[in-house]
Design a protein around this motif. Structure first.
Motif, PDB file in Angstrom:
ATOM      1  N   ARG A 193       0.831  -1.201   0.000  1.00 50.64           N
ATOM      2  CA  ARG A 193       0.000   0.000   0.000  1.00 50.64           C
ATOM      3  C   ARG A 193       0.867   1.254   0.000  1.00 50.64           C
ATOM      4  NH1 ARG A 193      -5.030   0.053   3.917  1.00 50.64           N
ATOM      5  NH2 ARG A 193      -5.401  -1.794   2.624  1.00 50.64           N
ATOM      6  N   PRO A 194       0.424   2.315  -0.713  1.00 44.01           N
ATOM      7  CA  PRO A 194       1.144   3.587  -0.632  1.00 44.01           C
ATOM      8  C   PRO A 194       0.856   4.273   0.696  1.00 44.01           C
ATOM      9  CG  PRO A 194      -0.803   3.812  -2.021  1.00 44.01           C
ATOM     10  CD  PRO A 194      -0.702   2.356  -1.667  1.00 44.01           C
ATOM     11  N   VAL A 195       1.879   4.878   1.290  1.00 47.16           N
ATOM     12  CA  VAL A 195       1.720   5.602   2.561  1.00 47.16           C
ATOM     13  C   VAL A 195       2.564   6.875   2.507  1.00 47.16           C
ATOM     14  CG1 VAL A 195       1.154   3.610   4.015  1.00 47.16           C
ATOM     15  CG2 VAL A 195       3.541   4.177   3.597  1.00 47.16           C
ATOM     16  N   LYS A 196       2.036   7.959   3.067  1.00 50.31           N
ATOM     17  CA  LYS A 196       2.780   9.214   3.087  1.00 50.31           C
ATOM     18  C   LYS A 196       3.321   9.548   4.474  1.00 50.31           C
ATOM     19  CE  LYS A 196       0.426  11.520  -0.774  1.00 50.31           C
ATOM     20  NZ  LYS A 196      -0.384  12.707  -1.162  1.00 50.31           N
ATOM     21  N   LYS A 197       2.649   9.010   5.498  1.00 49.53           N
ATOM     22  CA  LYS A 197       3.047   9.281   6.873  1.00 49.53           C
ATOM     23  C   LYS A 197       3.155   7.961   7.636  1.00 49.53           C
ATOM     24  CE  LYS A 197       0.586  13.721   6.953  1.00 49.53           C
ATOM     25  NZ  LYS A 197      -0.482  14.503   7.622  1.00 49.53           N
ATOM     26  N   GLU A 198       3.936   7.989   8.719  1.00 45.46           N
ATOM     27  CA  GLU A 198       4.103   6.769   9.499  1.00 45.46           C
ATOM     28  C   GLU A 198       2.786   6.322  10.119  1.00 45.46           C
ATOM     29  OE1 GLU A 198       7.481   4.704  12.238  1.00 45.46           O
ATOM     30  OE2 GLU A 198       7.230   6.874  12.432  1.00 45.46           O
ATOM     31  N   GLU A 199       1.924   7.288  10.465  1.00 50.57           N
ATOM     32  CA  GLU A 199       0.626   6.936  11.032  1.00 50.57           C
ATOM     33  C   GLU A 199      -0.188   6.085  10.051  1.00 50.57           C
ATOM     34  OE1 GLU A 199       2.155  10.533  13.047  1.00 50.57           O
ATOM     35  OE2 GLU A 199       1.895   9.959  10.944  1.00 50.57           O
ATOM     36  N   GLU A 200      -0.076   6.410   8.768  1.00 54.38           N
ATOM     37  CA  GLU A 200      -0.783   5.635   7.750  1.00 54.38           C
ATOM     38  C   GLU A 200      -0.228   4.224   7.671  1.00 54.38           C
ATOM     39  OE1 GLU A 200      -0.798   7.568   3.951  1.00 54.38           O
ATOM     40  OE2 GLU A 200      -1.323   9.509   4.798  1.00 54.38           O
ATOM     41  N   ALA A 201       1.091   4.100   7.767  1.00 54.97           N
ATOM     42  CA  ALA A 201       1.724   2.783   7.717  1.00 54.97           C
ATOM     43  C   ALA A 201       1.306   1.930   8.906  1.00 54.97           C
ATOM     44  CB  ALA A 201       3.246   2.931   7.687  1.00 54.97           C
ATOM     45  N   LEU A 202       1.292   2.532  10.094  1.00 52.06           N
ATOM     46  CA  LEU A 202       0.918   1.796  11.299  1.00 52.06           C
ATOM     47  C   LEU A 202      -0.551   1.374  11.255  1.00 52.06           C
ATOM     48  CD1 LEU A 202       2.820   3.949  13.962  1.00 52.06           C
ATOM     49  CD2 LEU A 202       3.498   1.729  13.020  1.00 52.06           C
ATOM     50  N   ALA A 203      -1.411   2.258  10.733  1.00 48.00           N
ATOM     51  CA  ALA A 203      -2.830   1.917  10.604  1.00 48.00           C
ATOM     52  C   ALA A 203      -3.019   0.769   9.610  1.00 48.00           C
ATOM     53  CB  ALA A 203      -3.619   3.142  10.147  1.00 48.00           C
ATOM     54  N   PHE A 204      -2.253   0.782   8.538  1.00 45.87           N
ATOM     55  CA  PHE A 204      -2.312  -0.285   7.534  1.00 45.87           C
ATOM     56  C   PHE A 204      -1.870  -1.618   8.142  1.00 45.87           C
ATOM     57  CE2 PHE A 204       0.623  -2.320   4.284  1.00 45.87           C
ATOM     58  CZ  PHE A 204      -0.366  -3.108   3.709  1.00 45.87           C
ATOM     59  N   ILE A 205      -0.792  -1.588   8.906  1.00 45.73           N
ATOM     60  CA  ILE A 205      -0.295  -2.819   9.550  1.00 45.73           C
ATOM     61  C   ILE A 205      -1.334  -3.378  10.510  1.00 45.73           C
ATOM     62  CG2 ILE A 205       1.458  -3.706  11.152  1.00 45.73           C
ATOM     63  CD1 ILE A 205       3.328  -1.482   9.885  1.00 45.73           C
ATOM     64  N   GLU A 206      -1.959  -2.504  11.281  1.00 43.26           N
ATOM     65  CA  GLU A 206      -2.985  -2.937  12.225  1.00 43.26           C
ATOM     66  C   GLU A 206      -4.190  -3.514  11.482  1.00 43.26           C
ATOM     67  OE1 GLU A 206      -4.570  -3.954  15.758  1.00 43.26           O
ATOM     68  OE2 GLU A 206      -2.541  -3.200  15.361  1.00 43.26           O
ATOM     69  N   GLU A 207      -4.516  -2.895  10.358  1.00 47.46           N
ATOM     70  CA  GLU A 207      -5.622  -3.392   9.533  1.00 47.46           C
ATOM     71  C   GLU A 207      -5.348  -4.817   9.048  1.00 47.46           C
ATOM     72  OE1 GLU A 207      -7.261  -2.575   5.023  1.00 47.46           O
ATOM     73  OE2 GLU A 207      -6.450  -0.871   6.152  1.00 47.46           O
ATOM     74  N   MET A 208      -4.107  -5.069   8.629  1.00 42.21           N
ATOM     75  CA  MET A 208      -3.739  -6.410   8.152  1.00 42.21           C
ATOM     76  C   MET A 208      -3.733  -7.422   9.299  1.00 42.21           C
ATOM     77  SD  MET A 208      -3.433  -6.302   4.876  1.00 42.21           S
ATOM     78  CE  MET A 208      -4.830  -5.175   4.987  1.00 42.21           C
ATOM     79  N   ARG A 209      -3.318  -6.978  10.470  1.00 43.36           N
ATOM     80  CA  ARG A 209      -3.316  -7.878  11.628  1.00 43.36           C
ATOM     81  C   ARG A 209      -4.738  -8.299  11.996  1.00 43.36           C
ATOM     82  NH1 ARG A 209       1.244  -4.600  15.135  1.00 43.36           N
ATOM     83  NH2 ARG A 209       3.065  -5.807  14.425  1.00 43.36           N
ATOM     84  N   LYS A 210      -5.660  -7.367  11.874  1.00 41.56           N
ATOM     85  CA  LYS A 210      -7.058  -7.695  12.162  1.00 41.56           C
ATOM     86  C   LYS A 210      -7.643  -8.585  11.084  1.00 41.56           C
ATOM     87  CE  LYS A 210      -8.084  -3.593  14.948  1.00 41.56           C
ATOM     88  NZ  LYS A 210      -8.849  -2.325  15.019  1.00 41.56           N
ATOM     89  N   LYS A 211      -7.300  -8.291   9.830  1.00 48.41           N
ATOM     90  CA  LYS A 211      -7.818  -9.083   8.718  1.00 48.41           C
ATOM     91  C   LYS A 211      -7.315 -10.521   8.790  1.00 48.41           C
ATOM     92  CE  LYS A 211      -8.018  -9.248   3.661  1.00 48.41           C
ATOM     93  NZ  LYS A 211      -7.682  -8.538   2.392  1.00 48.41           N
TER      94      LYS A 211
END
Length: 218
Positions: free
Chosen positions: A28-46
Motif C-alpha cells: 500500500r502507498p503511505v505518506k506518513k508513518e501513522e498511515e503505515a501503522l494503521a495499515f499494519i494494524e488493519e492487516m493484523r485484524k484481517k
C-alpha cells in the motif's frame, strides 16, 4: 523536492506457497508513518489467525523513516529482507505486510529470507507502480497568431496541453518537467517574439501511467 521518484499508486496483493506455508503480501502507498501503522494494524485484524504478520515500510523524500519487523520469525529473516526489496525496487512512501500461515514444515533461515523476499516482490508486481516527476503547471497567454507556433513547439517537446481557452486571446495550460522549464520558457518567448504571457500556477508532481496523466499535490 526530488526531481523524480518511484512509488506505488495503487497497492496490490501477491501470494506464494513454500512447503505448504502460505505467504500473502499486501502492498500500500503511505505518506506518513501513522498511515503505515494503521495499515499494519488493519492487516493484523484481517489476518488475525495467521502465524505472523511481518512488515516493512519506507517514508519520506530521503527515506527518513525506514522500519521493519519479523513479528516472531527468527531475527533478520522477514522484515529486513522485505525492506531490502523495497529499497532494491527504489520505492518511496510504500509499505508491505507479508502474512504467513505456517504449513507444518520449517523453512530454515535461508528459506525464510527467500520466501519473504519473493512474497514482497509478488506484492509489488501486483501493484501499480509509477514514476513521479517534479513539474510546473503553467498558463501561457497568446494571440491567435501565436497559437499554431506554440502548439507545434509543445508537440515537438512532448509538453502536454491540459486545457485550452479561446476568447479574445488564447490561454493554454501546460505541464512541464521542472528540470526543462527554463528551456521551455525561453523557447516560448522566442516562438512568440516575447508577446506571450507566462504565469507559473504551481509546482507539483505528475506521472503518466497506463496512458493516464496523473497530477499530485506536493
Amino acid at each position: 523536492m526530488l526531481e523524480e521518484y518511484r512509488t506505488v499508486y495503487e497497492g496490490g496483493r501477491g501470494e506464494i506457497v513454500e512447503k505448504k506455508s502460505r505467504f500473502i503480501a499486501t502492498v500500500r502507498p503511505v505518506k506518513k508513518e501513522e498511515e503505515a501503522l494503521a495499515f499494519i494494524e488493519e492487516m493484523r485484524k484481517k489476518y488475525w489467525d495467521a502465524t505472523h504478520n511481518c512488515f516493512a515500510y519506507v517514508i519520506g523524500e530521503r527515506r527518513e523513516i525506514m522500519r521493519c519487523s519479523d513479528d516472531g520469525e527468527p531475527g533478520g529473516t522477514a522484515g529486513k529482507p522485505m525492506l531490502d526489496v523495497l529499497l532494491g525496487e527504489k520505492l518511496y512512501n510504500t509499505a508491505v505486510v507479508v502474512t504467513r500461515y505456517f504449513g507444518g514444515t520449517l523453512l530454515g533461515t535461508g528459506g525464510l529470507v527467500r520466501a519473504y523476499s519473493k512474497a514482497a516482490q509478488e506484492g509489488i508486481s501486483a501493484s501499480r507502480v509509477i514514476e513521479k516527476q517534479h513539474g510546473v503547471l503553467v498558463e501561457i497567454g497568446t494571440d491567435y497568431n501565436g497559437v499554431g507556433k506554440l502548439q507545434y513547439l509543445f508537440a515537438q517537446r512532448e509538453v502536454p496541453i491540459l486545457d485550452s481557452q479561446y476568447t479574445e486571446t488564447v490561454k493554454l495550460q501546460i505541464l512541464v518537467s521542472a528540470k526543462d522549464w527554463e528551456q521551455i520558457k525561453k523557447a516560448v518567448t522566442e516562438a512568440t517574439s516575447g508577446r506571450a504571457s507566462i504565469t507559473e500556477i504551481k509546482e507539483l508532481y505528475y506521472a503518466v501511467s497506463q496512458g493516464e496523466q496523473l497530477l499530485f499535490e506536493n
